[in-house]
Design an enzyme around this catalytic site. Sequence first.
Site, PDB file in Angstrom:
ATOM      1  N   ASN A 295       0.332  -6.398  -0.793  1.00  0.00           N
ATOM      2  CA  ASN A 295      -0.085  -5.467   0.261  1.00  0.00           C
ATOM      3  C   ASN A 295      -1.577  -5.634   0.452  1.00  0.00           C
ATOM      4  O   ASN A 295      -2.353  -5.420  -0.489  1.00  0.00           O
ATOM      5  CB  ASN A 295       0.213  -4.013  -0.134  1.00  0.00           C
ATOM      6  CG  ASN A 295       1.699  -3.701  -0.144  1.00  0.00           C
ATOM      7  OD1 ASN A 295       2.518  -4.568   0.150  1.00  0.00           O
ATOM      8  ND2 ASN A 295       2.040  -2.468  -0.471  1.00  0.00           N
ATOM      9  N   TYR A 297      -4.999  -4.835   2.896  1.00  0.00           N
ATOM     10  CA  TYR A 297      -5.638  -4.097   3.993  1.00  0.00           C
ATOM     11  C   TYR A 297      -7.103  -4.468   4.185  1.00  0.00           C
ATOM     12  O   TYR A 297      -7.586  -4.556   5.296  1.00  0.00           O
ATOM     13  CB  TYR A 297      -5.499  -2.579   3.765  1.00  0.00           C
ATOM     14  CG  TYR A 297      -4.066  -2.130   3.917  1.00  0.00           C
ATOM     15  CD1 TYR A 297      -3.540  -1.816   5.162  1.00  0.00           C
ATOM     16  CD2 TYR A 297      -3.209  -2.091   2.821  1.00  0.00           C
ATOM     17  CE1 TYR A 297      -2.208  -1.450   5.318  1.00  0.00           C
ATOM     18  CE2 TYR A 297      -1.867  -1.723   2.962  1.00  0.00           C
ATOM     19  CZ  TYR A 297      -1.377  -1.409   4.221  1.00  0.00           C
ATOM     20  OH  TYR A 297      -0.059  -1.062   4.371  1.00  0.00           O
TER      21      TYR A 297
END
Length: 436
Positions: A295, A297
């Site tokens: 993940n 970001y």
Amino acid sequence: MSDVTAGLPDDFFWGVATSAYQIEGAWDEDGRGLSIWDTFARRPGAVVNGENGDVACDHYHRMPEDVSLIAGLGVDKYRFSVSWPRVQPGGRGPVNPRGIDFYSRLVDSLLEKGVDPWLTLYHWDLPQELEDAGGWPLRDTAHRFQDYAGLVHDALGDRVPTWTTLNEPWCSAVLGYETGRHAPGRTSFAEAMRATHHLLLAHGLAAGELRSRGVSSLGITLNMGSHTAASSDPGDVDAARRADGFGTRIYLDPLVLGRYPDDVLADVAARGASIPVADGDLAVISTPLDVVGVNYYTSHVHSAGGVVPTGRPVTAMDWEIVPEGFTSLLLRLQRDYSVPMVITENGAAFDDRLVDGLVEDVDRVAYLASHISAVAAAVRGGADVRGYLAWSLMDNFEWGYGYGKRFGLVWVDYGSQERVLKRSARWYRDLITGGL
Ligand code: IFM
């Protein structure tokens, strides 16, 4: 082929992701028990505007139309999480048939529409009763998780090909037990370190359980970024080392290499805490993985005094937009751990507006394009990345930020529960289906 995806293999897959507490609502229906987020969100000041996931996107009641929405995007896979307290209300004992039935219907609906279900067992919603008994700092919670994994597999194992044990254990351990910004809101570094180990043990026990039942696509998802030092000053270099140690290596070293990193153990000891490793734990934790979920970001630059802003544009979360940090992260993970990877989350919140029925979220399109390009660059450089799942299918409950931060490809009107495809959803669909 679009420039954005240049170099990605033909069998590279695409999807969208969500999690149970963020979208389902129906917090007290059909025998669901309380989770730590139900409790935490009711604590004054814990969530912006006192919001909570009681209703969220009402996905529990609107699942069929949401599955149609997913299929309409042309994706190969849909990653969702199972709410532990919905299927095993107190975290122990028999399955709640009405709770598991929801996921069974979800899986069937996805398969009917040609979308592969990708199941995450734990996306932060621990049954409150297990927290009351000690939560993740307690070793027994890991064994409860193994039992829960077995229950879910009993019901869905015949139809779900891909299983993820935990989503972002860093958030569960550090935000939940050290900073107190997430449920259950405790503030102890020592407890966070115990929680870290027991989450990893829970992963390993569940992975062994699933493996013994024949699951052949098994993994864990970690949130990671690149950490660089602001200068060659030893204080800055050490700050970057620590951030990488506590953000990445404390998970991947035991998972892949079967040991905790020495420098991290020394850092933990220097803060008067310890990682409660018992004989045999590391062998359990390093049960072979088929995939590491990444993940991504943002990335950070560190100095001895803390994170240094670089002046780059930021998202609505105030997170700097750093696609090249994504490429370097993936290449580094390939070099140091050499395991197949899938991007299980990537996306951004922006201050979207619905105007005349349209959401022209060009900044999200730019974010997604630059980050998918960054993945493609890593693949061209040798990283074994097999697929990309955008976060998120639709706007949803963004934890401590409530509903104010919108990450969706699809706009949700929380009053009417109407869903509206944003420009980014159409762009993503065209990318996947070859229209770009
Ligand atoms: O919304 C979250 C998700 O639950 C976990 N990963 C990060 C997302 C954005 O903050």
